[in-house]
Design a protein around this motif. Structure first.
Motif, PDB file in Angstrom:
ATOM      1  N   LYS A 196       0.842  -1.219   0.000  1.00 47.33           N
ATOM      2  CA  LYS A 196       0.000   0.000   0.000  1.00 47.33           C
ATOM      3  C   LYS A 196       0.868   1.257   0.000  1.00 47.33           C
ATOM      4  N   ARG A 197       1.750   1.307  -0.981  1.00 47.88           N
ATOM      5  CA  ARG A 197       2.688   2.432  -1.022  1.00 47.88           C
ATOM      6  C   ARG A 197       2.033   3.749  -1.413  1.00 47.88           C
ATOM      7  N   PHE A 198       0.881   3.668  -2.111  1.00 51.07           N
ATOM      8  CA  PHE A 198       0.270   4.888  -2.651  1.00 51.07           C
ATOM      9  C   PHE A 198      -1.166   5.033  -2.171  1.00 51.07           C
ATOM     10  N   HIS A 238      13.017  -3.291  14.006  1.00 52.33           N
ATOM     11  CA  HIS A 238      13.736  -2.714  12.863  1.00 52.33           C
ATOM     12  C   HIS A 238      14.672  -3.779  12.301  1.00 52.33           C
ATOM     13  N   GLY A 239      14.449  -4.123  11.035  1.00 50.90           N
ATOM     14  CA  GLY A 239      15.314  -5.103  10.388  1.00 50.90           C
ATOM     15  C   GLY A 239      16.438  -4.393   9.658  1.00 50.90           C
ATOM     16  N   THR A 240      17.649  -4.875   9.861  1.00 51.40           N
ATOM     17  CA  THR A 240      18.783  -4.263   9.170  1.00 51.40           C
ATOM     18  C   THR A 240      19.788  -5.370   8.823  1.00 51.40           C
ATOM     19  N   ASP A 291      27.796  -2.352  13.852  1.00 53.53           N
ATOM     20  CA  ASP A 291      28.810  -1.569  14.569  1.00 53.53           C
ATOM     21  C   ASP A 291      28.458  -0.096  14.550  1.00 53.53           C
ATOM     22  N   SER A 292      28.107   0.353  13.370  1.00 54.40           N
ATOM     23  CA  SER A 292      27.793   1.759  13.199  1.00 54.40           C
ATOM     24  C   SER A 292      26.525   2.136  13.979  1.00 54.40           C
ATOM     25  N   ILE A 293      25.511   1.260  13.942  1.00 53.64           N
ATOM     26  CA  ILE A 293      24.264   1.538  14.681  1.00 53.64           C
ATOM     27  C   ILE A 293      24.539   1.578  16.186  1.00 53.64           C
ATOM     28  N   LYS A 335      27.055   2.725  17.525  1.00 49.84           N
ATOM     29  CA  LYS A 335      27.685   4.013  17.848  1.00 49.84           C
ATOM     30  C   LYS A 335      26.690   5.170  17.842  1.00 49.84           C
ATOM     31  N   THR A 336      25.869   5.236  16.798  1.00 46.11           N
ATOM     32  CA  THR A 336      25.040   6.446  16.625  1.00 46.11           C
ATOM     33  C   THR A 336      23.543   6.208  16.781  1.00 46.11           C
ATOM     34  N   GLY A 337      23.143   4.962  17.012  1.00 51.13           N
ATOM     35  CA  GLY A 337      21.710   4.661  17.026  1.00 51.13           C
ATOM     36  C   GLY A 337      21.192   4.552  15.612  1.00 51.13           C
ATOM     37  N   LYS A 347      18.008   8.188  10.088  1.00 47.65           N
ATOM     38  CA  LYS A 347      17.058   8.094   8.968  1.00 47.65           C
ATOM     39  C   LYS A 347      17.736   8.039   7.605  1.00 47.65           C
ATOM     40  N   ARG A 348      19.009   8.358   7.573  1.00 49.01           N
ATOM     41  CA  ARG A 348      19.746   8.310   6.304  1.00 49.01           C
ATOM     42  C   ARG A 348      19.043   9.132   5.230  1.00 49.01           C
ATOM     43  N   ASN A 349      18.737   8.535   4.064  1.00 48.35           N
ATOM     44  CA  ASN A 349      18.146   9.329   2.980  1.00 48.35           C
ATOM     45  C   ASN A 349      16.652   9.591   3.138  1.00 48.35           C
ATOM     46  N   ARG A 350      16.039   8.926   4.094  1.00 51.57           N
ATOM     47  CA  ARG A 350      14.591   9.081   4.193  1.00 51.57           C
ATOM     48  C   ARG A 350      14.228  10.141   5.220  1.00 51.57           C
ATOM     49  N   HIS A 351      12.903  10.386   5.380  1.00 52.17           N
ATOM     50  CA  HIS A 351      12.455  11.396   6.345  1.00 52.17           C
ATOM     51  C   HIS A 351      12.488  10.892   7.766  1.00 52.17           C
ATOM     52  N   ARG A 368      16.736  -6.950   2.617  1.00 46.70           N
ATOM     53  CA  ARG A 368      17.065  -6.211   1.387  1.00 46.70           C
ATOM     54  C   ARG A 368      18.500  -5.706   1.415  1.00 46.70           C
ATOM     55  N   HIS A 369      19.061  -5.589   2.612  1.00 50.66           N
ATOM     56  CA  HIS A 369      20.386  -4.975   2.726  1.00 50.66           C
ATOM     57  C   HIS A 369      21.517  -5.986   2.895  1.00 50.66           C
ATOM     58  N   GLY A 370      21.174  -7.242   3.171  1.00 48.67           N
ATOM     59  CA  GLY A 370      22.225  -8.237   3.393  1.00 48.67           C
ATOM     60  C   GLY A 370      21.762  -9.273   4.396  1.00 48.67           C
TER      61      GLY A 370
HETATM   62  C1  HQG Z   1      20.553   1.483   8.227  1.00 44.96           C
HETATM   63  C2  HQG Z   1      10.995  -0.172   2.386  1.00 44.96           C
HETATM   64  C3  HQG Z   1      24.559   2.233   9.737  1.00 44.96           C
HETATM   65  C4  HQG Z   1      19.155   0.970   8.439  1.00 44.96           C
HETATM   66  C5  HQG Z   1      10.852  -0.954   3.652  1.00 44.96           C
HETATM   67  C6  HQG Z   1      18.825   0.505   7.035  1.00 44.96           C
HETATM   68  C7  HQG Z   1      10.796   0.083   4.731  1.00 44.96           C
HETATM   69  C8  HQG Z   1      22.285   2.484   9.645  1.00 44.96           C
HETATM   70  C9  HQG Z   1      19.588   1.486   6.153  1.00 44.96           C
HETATM   71  C10 HQG Z   1      11.427   1.282   4.118  1.00 44.96           C
HETATM   72  C11 HQG Z   1      22.322   3.374  10.721  1.00 44.96           C
HETATM   73  C12 HQG Z   1      18.708   2.500   5.471  1.00 44.96           C
HETATM   74  C13 HQG Z   1      12.675   1.672   4.866  1.00 44.96           C
HETATM   75  C14 HQG Z   1      23.571   3.662  11.297  1.00 44.96           C
HETATM   76  C15 HQG Z   1      20.292   3.137  10.121  1.00 44.96           C
HETATM   77  N1  HQG Z   1      24.651   3.076  10.783  1.00 44.96           N
HETATM   78  N2  HQG Z   1      23.407   1.911   9.152  1.00 44.96           N
HETATM   79  N3  HQG Z   1      23.700   4.511  12.339  1.00 44.96           N
HETATM   80  N4  HQG Z   1      21.067   3.775  11.003  1.00 44.96           N
HETATM   81  N5  HQG Z   1      21.016   2.359   9.298  1.00 44.96           N
HETATM   82  O1  HQG Z   1      16.135   1.505   2.852  1.00 44.96           O
HETATM   83  O2  HQG Z   1      14.496   0.859   7.151  1.00 44.96           O
HETATM   84  O3  HQG Z   1       9.953  -0.768  -0.374  1.00 44.96           O
HETATM   85  O4  HQG Z   1      16.513   3.809   3.881  1.00 44.96           O
HETATM   86  O5  HQG Z   1      19.125  -0.086   9.381  1.00 44.96           O
HETATM   87  O6  HQG Z   1       9.748  -1.784   3.632  1.00 44.96           O
HETATM   88  O7  HQG Z   1      15.705  -0.528   5.369  1.00 44.96           O
HETATM   89  O8  HQG Z   1      10.567   1.622   0.005  1.00 44.96           O
HETATM   90  O9  HQG Z   1      15.612   2.026   5.304  1.00 44.96           O
HETATM   91  O10 HQG Z   1      19.281  -0.797   6.812  1.00 44.96           O
HETATM   92  O11 HQG Z   1       9.520   0.409   5.192  1.00 44.96           O
HETATM   93  O12 HQG Z   1       8.204   0.897   0.252  1.00 44.96           O
HETATM   94  O13 HQG Z   1      20.491   2.166   7.009  1.00 44.96           O
HETATM   95  O14 HQG Z   1      11.747   0.925   2.787  1.00 44.96           O
HETATM   96  O15 HQG Z   1       9.772   0.223   1.889  1.00 44.96           O
HETATM   97  O16 HQG Z   1      17.977   1.846   4.480  1.00 44.96           O
HETATM   98  O17 HQG Z   1      13.617   0.609   4.828  1.00 44.96           O
HETATM   99  P1  HQG Z   1      16.533   2.336   4.009  1.00 44.96           P
HETATM  100  P2  HQG Z   1      14.904   0.658   5.734  1.00 44.96           P
HETATM  101  P3  HQG Z   1       9.604   0.518   0.342  1.00 44.96           P
END
Ligand code: HQG
Length: 181
Positions: A65-67, A101-103, A109-111, A113-115, A118-122, A139-141
């Motif tokens: 339900k992205r839109f 929160h899945g990562t 290591d980095s998390i 340190k800084t928690g 939001k990186r590129n998102r809001h 999705r990230h590894g």
């Molecule tokens: C990581 C998809 C290092 C964070 C999904 C994540 C979600 C850090 C990555 C939505 C960090 C950013 C968002 C730190 C955060 N050091 N890494 N201090 N803090 N990170 O894609 O949460 O398909 O911007 O853990 O379903 O993975 O787009 O965020 O791994 O709802 O609709 O930096 O994107 O939805 O990655 O995903 P993203 P996200 P859509």
């Protein structure tokens, strides 16, 4: 439409409605909305001819339900995930006691340190379901799921928002609220 066609349209819509509206020459308003007619027209001009019915199908059947349309279906926007700056108008609400929160393991290591940032998102994106968090992280590894003490964050004055599609959003999660594996 086949699943593949739906996915392709959804991907392109994510690009223009979250990140780069200029790619097809549209502008989003402050809350991220754009006119449906204008969107279809501009898509057509870029060789992406989709009908209103197809757009409705994408909005309805998109797996996350992205839109969303506004009430009279004259406007459309992405529910979350933007990188361009706007105000989606979500109100702060009380979160559940914990959120996930899945990562990827390589970010740990980095998390630590800084928690969570939001990186590129809001916002930092969190979910109520373990399954969702596992998919997002994958999705990230190599996935690792962190548990967030949302109750304590809320008590300490952190704001939480929930998007129309049930994604929990917050600004930053300091390390003391994160349960690491
Ligand atoms: C990581 C998809 C290092 C964070 C999904 C994540 C979600 C850090 C990555 C939505 C960090 C950013 C968002 C730190 C955060 N050091 N890494 N201090 N803090 N990170 O894609 O949460 O398909 O911007 O853990 O379903 O993975 O787009 O965020 O791994 O709802 O609709 O930096 O994107 O939805 O990655 O995903 P993203 P996200 P859509």
């Amino acid at each position: 439409m086949t699943d593949k066609q739906l996915k392709n349209i959804s991907k392109f819509l994510s690009l223009v409605l979250r990140h780069r509206p200029e790619v097809i020459g549209i502008k989003l308003n402050e809350q991220g909305w754009v006119g449906v007619d204008e969107l279809l027209e501009k898509l057509k001009a870029k060789g992406k001819n989709i009908s209103l019915e197809q757009l409705e199908e994408v909005v309805k059947n998109n797996n996350k339900k992205r839109f969303a349309f506004n009430e009279d279906k004259t406007l459309i926007r992405a529910n979350q995930g933007h990188s361009i700056s706007l105000d989606l108008g979500y109100e702060a609400v009380e979160p559940p006691r914990s959120l996930y929160h899945g990562t990827a393991t390589r970010f740990l290591d980095s998390i630590q340190k800084t928690g969570l940032e939001k990186r590129n998102r809001h916002h930092v994106h969190l979910s109520e379901e373990l399954d969702t968090a596992t998919n997002v992280g994958g999705r990230h590894g190599k996935v690792v799921v962190l548990i967030i003490d949302a109750e304590q964050m809320h008590k300490d004055g952190f704001k939480f928002f929930v998007s129309e599609n049930g994604v929990w959003l917050t600004d930053h999660v300091p390390t003391q609220y994160i349960l690491f594996p």
